[in-house]
Design a protein around this motif. Sequence first.
Motif, PDB file in Angstrom:
ATOM      1  N   UNK A  57      13.695  28.403  10.761  1.00  0.00           N
ATOM      2  CA  UNK A  57      13.131  28.893   9.516  1.00  0.00           C
ATOM      3  C   UNK A  57      13.693  28.026   8.408  1.00  0.00           C
ATOM      4  N   UNK A  58      12.845  27.678   7.442  1.00  0.00           N
ATOM      5  CA  UNK A  58      13.291  26.996   6.229  1.00  0.00           C
ATOM      6  C   UNK A  58      12.980  27.927   5.068  1.00  0.00           C
ATOM      7  N   UNK A  59      14.002  28.216   4.288  1.00  0.00           N
ATOM      8  CA  UNK A  59      13.876  29.162   3.184  1.00  0.00           C
ATOM      9  C   UNK A  59      14.507  28.569   1.930  1.00  0.00           C
ATOM     10  N   UNK A  60      14.193  29.172   0.798  1.00  0.00           N
ATOM     11  CA  UNK A  60      14.768  28.734  -0.463  1.00  0.00           C
ATOM     12  C   UNK A  60      16.200  29.219  -0.634  1.00  0.00           C
ATOM     13  N   UNK A  61      16.900  28.697  -1.636  1.00  0.00           N
ATOM     14  CA  UNK A  61      18.310  29.019  -1.855  1.00  0.00           C
ATOM     15  C   UNK A  61      18.593  30.502  -2.120  1.00  0.00           C
ATOM     16  N   UNK A 106       0.825  -1.190   0.000  1.00  0.00           N
ATOM     17  CA  UNK A 106       0.000   0.000   0.000  1.00  0.00           C
ATOM     18  C   UNK A 106       0.866   1.249   0.000  1.00  0.00           C
ATOM     19  N   UNK A 107       0.606   2.134  -0.923  1.00  0.00           N
ATOM     20  CA  UNK A 107       1.326   3.400  -0.996  1.00  0.00           C
ATOM     21  C   UNK A 107       0.317   4.520  -0.779  1.00  0.00           C
ATOM     22  N   UNK A 108       0.522   5.284   0.285  1.00  0.00           N
ATOM     23  CA  UNK A 108      -0.406   6.345   0.640  1.00  0.00           C
ATOM     24  C   UNK A 108       0.269   7.682   0.388  1.00  0.00           C
ATOM     25  N   UNK A 109      -0.430   8.567  -0.312  1.00  0.00           N
ATOM     26  CA  UNK A 109       0.114   9.880  -0.627  1.00  0.00           C
ATOM     27  C   UNK A 109      -0.832  10.935  -0.080  1.00  0.00           C
ATOM     28  N   UNK A 110      -0.255  11.880   0.682  1.00  0.00           N
ATOM     29  CA  UNK A 110      -1.057  12.976   1.233  1.00  0.00           C
ATOM     30  C   UNK A 110      -1.507  13.892   0.098  1.00  0.00           C
ATOM     31  N   UNK A 111      -2.729  14.366   0.149  1.00  0.00           N
ATOM     32  CA  UNK A 111      -3.166  15.344  -0.853  1.00  0.00           C
ATOM     33  C   UNK A 111      -2.440  16.668  -0.631  1.00  0.00           C
ATOM     34  N   UNK A 112      -2.260  17.427  -1.704  1.00  0.00           N
ATOM     35  CA  UNK A 112      -1.597  18.723  -1.606  1.00  0.00           C
ATOM     36  C   UNK A 112      -2.466  19.710  -0.849  1.00  0.00           C
ATOM     37  N   UNK A 113      -1.816  20.547  -0.075  1.00  0.00           N
ATOM     38  CA  UNK A 113      -2.502  21.628   0.637  1.00  0.00           C
ATOM     39  C   UNK A 113      -2.591  22.789  -0.345  1.00  0.00           C
ATOM     40  N   UNK A 114      -3.775  23.168  -0.728  1.00  0.00           N
ATOM     41  CA  UNK A 114      -3.973  24.204  -1.741  1.00  0.00           C
ATOM     42  C   UNK A 114      -3.565  25.601  -1.330  1.00  0.00           C
ATOM     43  N   UNK A 115      -3.234  25.803  -0.050  1.00  0.00           N
ATOM     44  CA  UNK A 115      -2.852  27.135   0.427  1.00  0.00           C
ATOM     45  C   UNK A 115      -1.397  27.471   0.126  1.00  0.00           C
ATOM     46  N   UNK A 116      -0.587  26.490  -0.188  1.00  0.00           N
ATOM     47  CA  UNK A 116       0.841  26.716  -0.377  1.00  0.00           C
ATOM     48  C   UNK A 116       1.200  26.992  -1.823  1.00  0.00           C
ATOM     49  N   UNK A 117       2.217  27.829  -1.994  1.00  0.00           N
ATOM     50  CA  UNK A 117       2.763  28.059  -3.317  1.00  0.00           C
ATOM     51  C   UNK A 117       3.650  26.873  -3.702  1.00  0.00           C
ATOM     52  N   UNK A 118       3.998  26.787  -4.953  1.00  0.00           N
ATOM     53  CA  UNK A 118       4.899  25.733  -5.416  1.00  0.00           C
ATOM     54  C   UNK A 118       6.256  25.853  -4.701  1.00  0.00           C
ATOM     55  N   UNK A 119       6.718  27.075  -4.499  1.00  0.00           N
ATOM     56  CA  UNK A 119       7.989  27.301  -3.797  1.00  0.00           C
ATOM     57  C   UNK A 119       7.908  26.786  -2.368  1.00  0.00           C
ATOM     58  N   UNK A 120       6.826  27.112  -1.657  1.00  0.00           N
ATOM     59  CA  UNK A 120       6.662  26.652  -0.273  1.00  0.00           C
ATOM     60  C   UNK A 120       6.594  25.136  -0.202  1.00  0.00           C
ATOM     61  N   UNK A 121       5.914  24.494  -1.158  1.00  0.00           N
ATOM     62  CA  UNK A 121       5.841  23.025  -1.177  1.00  0.00           C
ATOM     63  C   UNK A 121       7.220  22.412  -1.378  1.00  0.00           C
ATOM     64  N   UNK A 122       8.025  23.016  -2.242  1.00  0.00           N
ATOM     65  CA  UNK A 122       9.383  22.504  -2.474  1.00  0.00           C
ATOM     66  C   UNK A 122      10.229  22.641  -1.207  1.00  0.00           C
ATOM     67  N   UNK A 123      10.131  23.780  -0.537  1.00  0.00           N
ATOM     68  CA  UNK A 123      10.875  23.991   0.708  1.00  0.00           C
ATOM     69  C   UNK A 123      10.400  22.994   1.767  1.00  0.00           C
ATOM     70  N   UNK A 148      15.373  23.026  -0.856  1.00  0.00           N
ATOM     71  CA  UNK A 148      14.676  22.945  -2.137  1.00  0.00           C
ATOM     72  C   UNK A 148      13.957  21.604  -2.140  1.00  0.00           C
ATOM     73  N   UNK A 149      13.399  21.222  -3.261  1.00  0.00           N
ATOM     74  CA  UNK A 149      12.583  20.008  -3.292  1.00  0.00           C
ATOM     75  C   UNK A 149      13.372  18.719  -3.039  1.00  0.00           C
ATOM     76  N   UNK A 190       9.388  33.792   0.646  1.00  0.00           N
ATOM     77  CA  UNK A 190       9.865  35.065   0.089  1.00  0.00           C
ATOM     78  C   UNK A 190      10.129  36.045   1.228  1.00  0.00           C
ATOM     79  N   UNK A 191      10.825  37.111   0.908  1.00  0.00           N
ATOM     80  CA  UNK A 191      11.080  38.164   1.888  1.00  0.00           C
ATOM     81  C   UNK A 191       9.764  38.803   2.320  1.00  0.00           C
TER      82      UNK A 191
END
Length: 163
Positions: free
Chosen positions: A93-97, A8-25, A114-115, A71-72
Amino acid sequence: MDQALASLSIVMPLDGRQSETARAIQRGALRYLAARGLVGVPEFSLASGRRADIAAIDGRGEVWVVEIKSSVTDFRTDRKWADYRLHCDRLFFAVGPDFPVEILPEDAGVMVADQFGAGLVREAPRHPMPGVTRRAVTLRLARTAAGRLMGLMDPDGVRGIEL
């Protein structure tokens, strides 16, 4: 173990509130935490009503909260992260590169993610929670994680349970 359950492989659904950048972080930060022996719960509701981007716990019961800043502008407009200290032993804090890490508070840890993973820029100082708070946060983490797993396996089975 039942063969069907083992595969069984279970995958959490994406949280629609996050940006693609936030999801990668978030993904990179969770991988970093796992490599350090912590297990994390994304989008974790604290007793205060605030929502931590990631709450994680290690094998000794130390709790970390990771606040993702994509982002800043996100950092400068959101100051509720200061309240998270009451619910953890270490705050990061977790931030992008490309994020200018020098603007982040000195009294919090910093990871650049990053991702694919993350690297630690600055360790977070330890500020141990009182025992009663630790018990409450640990219980909330366990119930949230177990409830989410149950909800993925049987969405109707967790109806009415407060997570």
